[in-house]
Write a protein that holds these residues in place. Structure first.
Motif, mmCIF file in Angstrom:
data_model
loop_
_atom_site.group_PDB
_atom_site.id
_atom_site.type_symbol
_atom_site.label_atom_id
_atom_site.label_comp_id
_atom_site.label_asym_id
_atom_site.label_seq_id
_atom_site.Cartn_x
_atom_site.Cartn_y
_atom_site.Cartn_z
ATOM 1 N N GLY A 1 35.879 26.526 38.738
ATOM 2 C CA GLY A 1 36.759 27.110 39.755
ATOM 3 C C GLY A 1 37.739 26.082 40.289
ATOM 4 O O GLY A 1 38.934 26.361 40.443
ATOM 5 N N ASP B 1 40.314 25.440 37.631
ATOM 6 C CA ASP B 1 41.270 26.547 37.564
ATOM 7 C C ASP B 1 42.384 26.340 38.591
ATOM 8 O O ASP B 1 43.569 26.450 38.268
ATOM 9 N N ARG C 1 38.426 32.194 47.406
ATOM 10 C CA ARG C 1 37.570 33.010 46.547
ATOM 11 C C ARG C 1 37.358 34.394 47.125
ATOM 12 O O ARG C 1 37.290 35.365 46.410
ATOM 13 N N ALA C 2 37.187 34.468 48.433
ATOM 14 C CA ALA C 2 36.824 35.741 49.063
ATOM 15 C C ALA C 2 37.381 35.785 50.477
ATOM 16 O O ALA C 2 37.913 34.798 50.985
ATOM 17 N N THR D 1 44.628 32.043 44.927
ATOM 18 C CA THR D 1 43.390 32.809 44.817
ATOM 19 C C THR D 1 42.696 32.459 43.509
ATOM 20 O O THR D 1 43.337 32.200 42.491
ATOM 21 N N ALA D 2 41.389 32.437 43.561
ATOM 22 C CA ALA D 2 40.596 32.121 42.379
ATOM 23 C C ALA D 2 40.808 33.187 41.316
ATOM 24 O O ALA D 2 40.977 34.369 41.624
ATOM 25 N N SER D 3 40.803 32.753 40.070
ATOM 26 C CA SER D 3 40.849 33.703 38.960
ATOM 27 C C SER D 3 39.584 34.552 39.006
ATOM 28 O O SER D 3 38.535 34.101 39.472
ATOM 29 N N GLU D 4 39.670 35.754 38.487
ATOM 30 C CA GLU D 4 38.529 36.677 38.581
ATOM 31 C C GLU D 4 37.256 36.111 37.952
ATOM 32 O O GLU D 4 36.153 36.409 38.411
ATOM 33 N N THR D 5 37.377 35.260 36.951
ATOM 34 C CA THR D 5 36.181 34.692 36.324
ATOM 35 C C THR D 5 35.554 33.576 37.151
ATOM 36 O O THR D 5 34.436 33.148 36.863
ATOM 37 N N ASN D 6 36.266 33.109 38.185
ATOM 38 C CA ASN D 6 35.772 31.996 38.998
ATOM 39 C C ASN D 6 35.564 32.342 40.464
ATOM 40 O O ASN D 6 35.219 31.461 41.250
ATOM 41 N N GLN D 7 35.757 33.577 40.847
ATOM 42 C CA GLN D 7 35.712 33.953 42.257
ATOM 43 C C GLN D 7 34.371 33.706 42.926
ATOM 44 O O GLN D 7 34.307 33.494 44.132
ATOM 45 N N PHE D 8 33.314 33.679 42.187
ATOM 46 C CA PHE D 8 31.979 33.563 42.770
ATOM 47 C C PHE D 8 31.420 32.146 42.685
ATOM 48 O O PHE D 8 30.347 31.872 43.218
#
Length: 171
Positions: A18, A21, A97-98, A125-132
């Motif tokens: 993340g 990214d 991320r959130a 914003t974090a890429s969807e694959t790294n949001q968590f």
């Protein structure tokens, strides 16, 4: 035209995919990116400051080469705005991320703006694959014997696994 310099600060304990990214995406926006590795003893770091900087540095050279720009990885202590001034940054890059990240980051951006009106905070914003992904979760999963290989780069994976003592699962 003056050089566009941004600072991406964090503890990077450990550096995650993340973080990478955000670094890669920020590198496309500026002429020079400073990745500031904060000491932050209050978080109880897994890695010492110099090793965290080394792990980040090992991963950032590819971005600098790809985008034809300079990335400096520098440990720092003290006030973020003071460090931003020291490295000549016109902007601070922060990853989101959130919604829970936004509340904290929004307050920090406001405080930093009051401390220095000439330094902008830019949110990516974090890429969807790294949001968590978070360093805290990576450390927790590693300590519990889980697989963190999809969350961190290879060198960081090796160093993290060498430092943690996975807790055995209850039988």
């Amino acid at each position: 035209m003056p050089e566009r310099v941004a600072l991406y600060p964090g503890t990077f304990d450990p550096v995650t995919n993340g973080h990478l990214d955000i670094i890669g995406r920020a590198a496309r926006l500026v002429d020079r990116l400073v990745v500031g590795v904060a000491i932050n003893i209050g978080k109880g770091p897994l890695f010492p400051l110099d090793e965290r900087a080394e792990l980040v540095r090992a991963e950032t050279d590819k971005f600098a080469a790809r985008y034809g720009m300079k990335i400096d990885v520098m440990p720092f202590t003290g006030l973020l705005i003071g460090f931003a001034r020291q490295v000549g940054a016109q902007m601070i890059i922060r990853g989101l991320r959130a919604v829970s990240d936004f509340d904290y980051e929004f307050q920090m951006a406001g405080m930093n703006r009051r401390l220095d009106n000439d330094i902008e905070t830019v949110f990516l914003t974090a890429s969807e694959t790294n949001q968590f992904i978070s360093s805290r979760f990576v450390k927790e999963i590693a300590n519990l014997g889980g697989d963190i290989s999809s969350f961190v780069p290879k060198l960081t994976l090796e160093r993290t696994l060498a430092r943690v003592s996975p807790q055995p699962s209850p039988q």
